[in-house]
Design a protein around this motif. Structure first.
Motif, mmCIF file in Angstrom:
data_model
loop_
_atom_site.group_PDB
_atom_site.id
_atom_site.type_symbol
_atom_site.label_atom_id
_atom_site.label_comp_id
_atom_site.label_asym_id
_atom_site.label_seq_id
_atom_site.Cartn_x
_atom_site.Cartn_y
_atom_site.Cartn_z
ATOM 1 N N HIS A 200 0.829 -1.217 0.000
ATOM 2 C CA HIS A 200 0.000 0.000 0.000
ATOM 3 C C HIS A 200 0.858 1.260 0.000
ATOM 4 O O HIS A 200 0.597 2.194 0.745
ATOM 5 N N VAL A 201 1.908 1.250 -0.816
ATOM 6 C CA VAL A 201 2.779 2.425 -0.867
ATOM 7 C C VAL A 201 2.006 3.615 -1.421
ATOM 8 O O VAL A 201 2.160 4.748 -0.967
ATOM 9 N N PHE A 202 1.159 3.354 -2.410
ATOM 10 C CA PHE A 202 0.351 4.446 -2.959
ATOM 11 C C PHE A 202 -1.091 4.284 -2.483
ATOM 12 O O PHE A 202 -1.681 3.213 -2.623
ATOM 13 N N GLU A 203 -1.601 5.348 -1.921
ATOM 14 C CA GLU A 203 -2.965 5.349 -1.391
ATOM 15 C C GLU A 203 -3.981 4.937 -2.452
ATOM 16 O O GLU A 203 -4.965 4.267 -2.170
ATOM 17 N N THR A 204 -3.723 5.383 -3.695
ATOM 18 C CA THR A 204 -4.738 5.232 -4.726
ATOM 19 C C THR A 204 -4.767 3.837 -5.335
ATOM 20 O O THR A 204 -5.629 3.535 -6.138
ATOM 21 N N ASN A 205 -3.787 2.993 -4.987
ATOM 22 C CA ASN A 205 -3.701 1.692 -5.631
ATOM 23 C C ASN A 205 -4.398 0.628 -4.781
ATOM 24 O O ASN A 205 -3.849 0.165 -3.793
ATOM 25 N N HIS A 206 -5.626 0.293 -5.140
ATOM 26 C CA HIS A 206 -6.265 -0.827 -4.447
ATOM 27 C C HIS A 206 -6.815 -1.819 -5.464
ATOM 28 O O HIS A 206 -8.011 -2.027 -5.583
ATOM 29 N N LEU A 207 -5.882 -2.388 -6.225
ATOM 30 C CA LEU A 207 -6.265 -3.334 -7.273
ATOM 31 C C LEU A 207 -6.833 -4.615 -6.672
ATOM 32 O O LEU A 207 -7.848 -5.131 -7.124
ATOM 33 N N PHE A 208 -6.157 -5.136 -5.656
ATOM 34 C CA PHE A 208 -6.563 -6.421 -5.090
ATOM 35 C C PHE A 208 -7.435 -6.184 -3.863
ATOM 36 O O PHE A 208 -6.946 -5.718 -2.829
ATOM 37 N N ALA A 209 -8.697 -6.541 -3.994
ATOM 38 C CA ALA A 209 -9.646 -6.259 -2.919
ATOM 39 C C ALA A 209 -9.269 -6.981 -1.637
ATOM 40 O O ALA A 209 -9.488 -6.468 -0.542
ATOM 41 N N TRP A 298 -2.252 -13.666 -9.653
ATOM 42 C CA TRP A 298 -2.104 -12.351 -10.268
ATOM 43 C C TRP A 298 -3.357 -11.889 -11.001
ATOM 44 O O TRP A 298 -3.527 -10.706 -11.227
ATOM 45 N N ILE A 299 -4.182 -12.832 -11.411
ATOM 46 C CA ILE A 299 -5.367 -12.418 -12.166
ATOM 47 C C ILE A 299 -6.659 -12.834 -11.476
ATOM 48 O O ILE A 299 -7.530 -12.013 -11.240
ATOM 49 N N MET A 300 -6.775 -14.113 -11.099
ATOM 50 C CA MET A 300 -8.053 -14.553 -10.549
ATOM 51 C C MET A 300 -8.316 -13.930 -9.179
ATOM 52 O O MET A 300 -9.470 -13.671 -8.833
ATOM 53 N N SER A 301 -7.260 -13.645 -8.419
ATOM 54 C CA SER A 301 -7.489 -13.084 -7.087
ATOM 55 C C SER A 301 -7.970 -11.637 -7.152
ATOM 56 O O SER A 301 -8.313 -11.054 -6.124
ATOM 57 N N LEU A 302 -8.002 -11.050 -8.342
ATOM 58 C CA LEU A 302 -8.617 -9.726 -8.465
ATOM 59 C C LEU A 302 -10.117 -9.821 -8.201
ATOM 60 O O LEU A 302 -10.746 -8.851 -7.782
ATOM 61 N N ASP A 303 -10.682 -10.982 -8.515
ATOM 62 C CA ASP A 303 -12.087 -11.253 -8.186
ATOM 63 C C ASP A 303 -12.095 -12.298 -7.073
ATOM 64 O O ASP A 303 -12.329 -13.475 -7.326
ATOM 65 N N PRO A 304 -11.836 -11.904 -5.824
ATOM 66 C CA PRO A 304 -11.606 -12.934 -4.805
ATOM 67 C C PRO A 304 -12.848 -13.736 -4.433
ATOM 68 O O PRO A 304 -12.736 -14.745 -3.754
ATOM 69 N N HIS A 305 -14.020 -13.293 -4.907
ATOM 70 C CA HIS A 305 -15.227 -14.069 -4.582
ATOM 71 C C HIS A 305 -15.523 -15.107 -5.651
ATOM 72 O O HIS A 305 -16.486 -15.845 -5.561
ATOM 73 N N TRP A 306 -14.731 -15.106 -6.680
ATOM 74 C CA TRP A 306 -15.044 -15.963 -7.824
ATOM 75 C C TRP A 306 -13.906 -16.945 -8.040
ATOM 76 O O TRP A 306 -12.742 -16.619 -7.791
ATOM 77 N N SER A 307 -14.218 -18.135 -8.489
ATOM 78 C CA SER A 307 -13.137 -19.049 -8.846
ATOM 79 C C SER A 307 -13.561 -19.937 -9.999
ATOM 80 O O SER A 307 -14.751 -20.147 -10.240
ATOM 81 N N SER A 308 -12.552 -20.392 -10.722
ATOM 82 C CA SER A 308 -12.810 -21.245 -11.880
ATOM 83 C C SER A 308 -11.657 -22.223 -11.988
ATOM 84 O O SER A 308 -10.499 -21.839 -11.820
#
Lengths: 497, 159
Positions: A200-209, A298-308
């Motif tokens: 969380h070095v940059f306040e504005t970066n919250h890519l991964f929920a 790196w990709i699927m965890s961006l949608d942490p409620h979803w899995s495939s």
């Protein structure tokens, strides 16, 4: 030996400069506070006569919220109506759906006088702010990971060629090594980016929920039970350690494989060739495991409620075909500039067949994933595609057209697979198509309905393309383009199909 | 291969070549036109795709649009993903089978067909090249012998 043409060098540097300027512009124009978002919305409200667009946005937004947040009273009352309209949602005209939802929402709002509209509005604005702040980060993340994985696709293809003892491809090994030279550079940039995001070095970066503060704390307002359940896997230290292992493992293979290949040129026996064979086989085992895990990380965890389950394969197919296409593009470029005298149209034809075949393979996985979820229509899974189809309609279907329909119709013809300009055109479409594919995987989870392919997105892509060209073509000047003592090199030189 | 090239160079018309197995590059050496069977297969595939689409549309959407497990049957596009496996298989089925049948018809192959084999050894380990004679028997036989023939026969064909 290849000499980096000064034109191409200047071109790549210009791309990088334009890229950096555009990226900076993207970050500077990001709103910092809720007030700015409010002002922005008021502005676009005025622009779209009667605010129809906004109404649509809000409706969609509230539906999304309804799924996400079950504690808000407003949402509770909307919920049944949303479910009723689920049937209508399948209707091809999303416009109608949206207006019914809006209508329902309004009725509900009239009935529920207690609803605190102000609080809901504030929540909406905060959500909007987070997505807008994510936008330049996500724009940077998409080409960063795409081109990193693209060079990984090339590396995987290269390892397969070694292990399969392919007789046609040794004349292309140095081209592949040149492309994978981007891997170390990309790994460093990517790793730094992951660390910055995670710490969380940059306040504005919250890519991964799931990285949000307090998300696993039952007393916090950000508490999320589902993510807490996954937190033994999804936590920053473990996540970053995995990333280190993957990136180091891949880079080690690339380093030693090239070293052995160059040593084989000067050797008097085939020891180095055999070494390369062995490490390639081991790498492929390592790769297929780490590739799967890294795509979750790196990709699927961006949608942490979803899995495939087939997500890893799907991502693999996407960057594998991009890697092969890049090999083909670079080979064509070098060939047309007279650097690859032993490469003939049969080699190109083989690459084109791979482009064609793996494009279809990508489609197969894309469709399998989509159709399985569409068919069963389980609410917690289907939201993934619902957001994409409703909000990302054009990129979602456009990716299928670019990655399947176009290559299918162009590359099915044997004669076309030998014509440079046809292949270049198909290659550009395939590469752009897979950029869009990564865009579709990453953007909906990070910026939601605020997506746009604008300055941030294009310039980020230009920057990484420029960097890629610069690194790859610099690496190509470092060694002769034809391996000397490869046991299959004679066969490869006379390869004819 | 060598004999075929020489014969072609000497402008003798090759009627037919019999080999026990495929010889890579023989068709090029003989100057045969490339096959168009792939184009046929592509067209058959399109026919199959259309057939699959039409069939599913007629049965599932037009004729009796039932609600089966909540699948939307209001229009074809809505329920399209469920039909893709059928459409795909129809495409492959038509392309493959019609192409094979085309091949049999064009090469005149069918059960109970009488084998057109001029010499049984050609199915085992001998290669045979058939060249027609136009009042130049002596020349032709000596030419063929010079191309490395194991055996040159002059026969009269009927029918």
């Amino acid at each position: 030996m290849y000499t980096f043409s000064s034109k191409l060098k200047t071109f790549s540097i210009i791309l990088m400069i334009i890229g950096i300027l555009g990226i900076a512009y993207g970050f500077l124009t990001t709103p910092d506070t809720i007030q700015e978002v409010e002002a922005l919305e008021a502005k676009s409200h005025g622009e779209h006569n009667g605010g129809h667009e906004i109404a649509k946005h809000e409706a969609v937004h509230e539906v999304v919220e309804a799924v996400k947040n079950e504690t808000t009273p407003v949402v509770d009352s909307i919920k049944p109506t949303t479910e009723n309209s689920e049937v209508v949602v399948k209707d091809s005209s999303s416009h109608e759906v949206v207006s019914t939802v809006v209508a329902h929402t309004e009725i509900v709002k009239k009935e529920e006088h207690k609803v605190d509209e102000h609080a809901a509005h504030q929540k909406h604005l905060e959500h909007q702010l987070h997505q807008l702040q994510n936008k330049p980060w996500a724009a940077l993340y998409v080409p960063m990971i795409f081109i990193l994985l693209l060079s990984m696709g090339t590396l995987a293809f290269y390892a397969i060629q070694q292990v399969a003892q392919a007789g046609w491809s040794p004349v292309l090994f140095r081209v592949m090594q040149g492309i994978t030279a981007y891997l170390p550079v990309a790994s460093v940039i990517f790793f730094v980016f992951l660390v910055l995001t995670g710490l969380h070095v940059f306040e504005t970066n919250h890519l991964f929920a799931w990285m949000q503060e307090g998300i696993t704390d039952s007393k916090s307002e950000h508490y999320d039970k589902i993510i807490t359940g996954k937190s033994e896997y999804l936590n920053f230290p473990f996540w970053i350690i995995r990333a280190v292992i993957f990136l180091i493992g891949w880079n080690l293979y690339r380093h030693f494989s090239r070293k052995n290949c160059l040593a084989q040129d000067e050797a008097s026996d085939n020891t180095f060739y055999k070494k390369n064979f062995n490490i390639s086989a081991m790498f492929l085992v390592f790769f297929i495991v780490t590739e799967s895990i890294s795509s979750w990380d790196w990709i699927m965890s961006l949608d942490p409620h979803w899995s495939s389950t087939l997500f890893g394969w799907y991502v693999f197919a996407s960057f594998f075909v991009s890697g092969i296409t890049t090999i083909c593009m670079v080979t064509l470029y070098l060939k047309n500039n007279g650097y690859l005298e032993n490469v003939n149209t049969s080699h190109i034809h083989d690459l084109a067949k791979f482009m064609f075949g793996i494009s279809v393979f990508w489609t197969y996985l894309w469709f399998s994933q989509f159709m399985l979820i569409w068919y069963a229509n389980i609410p917690e899974e289907v939201t993934y595609f619902k957001t994409r189809i409703d909000v990302y309609t054009l990129p979602f279907w456009g990716a299928v057209a670019m990655n399947f329909v176009f290559p299918l119709l162009i590359l099915i013809n044997t004669d076309f697979k030998r014509i440079s300009w046809v292949l270049t055109m198909a290659g550009v479409v395939i590469l752009l198509g897979h950029y869009v594919d990564f865009f579709n995987m990453i953007m909906p989870a990070t910026v939601g309905e605020n997506w746009f392919i604008g300055i941030s997105e294009i310039c980020s892509l230009l920057f990484f393309v420029g960097l890629f060209i610069f690194v790859v073509f610099t690496a190509l000047t470092k060694s002769p383009l034809l391996p000397k003592r490869n046991p299959f090199i004679e066969e490869s030189k006379h390869f004819h199909y | 291969m060598d004999a075929v090239k020489k014969t072609r160079a000497a402008h003798h018309h090759i009627e037919e070549v019999f080999t026990p197995f495929p010889v890579h590059g023989l068709d090029k050496a003989m100057g045969l036109a490339p096959t168009r069977i792939a184009i046929c297969a592509f067209i058959y595939g399109l026919v199959g795709l259309s057939f699959g689409t039409w069939m599913m549309d007629y049965i599932m959407i037009q004729d009796w649009p039932q609600d089966i497990g909540g699948k939307p049957s209001m229009s074809y596009i809505q329920n399209m993903p469920a039909f893709v496996p059928v459409m795909f298989e129809e495409t492959v089925f038509f392309a493959a089978h019609l192409m094979v049948i085309t091949f049999y018809m064009r090469s005149r192959l069918w059960p109970f067909k009488v084998a057109e084999n001029p010499d049984v050894r050609t199915t085992d380990d001998h290669f045979l090249m058939e060249v027609s004679i136009n009042n130049n028997e002596e020349d032709l036989i000596s030419f063929l012998k010079s191309t490395g023939a194991v055996e040159v026969k002059s026969i009269e064909k009927h029918g």
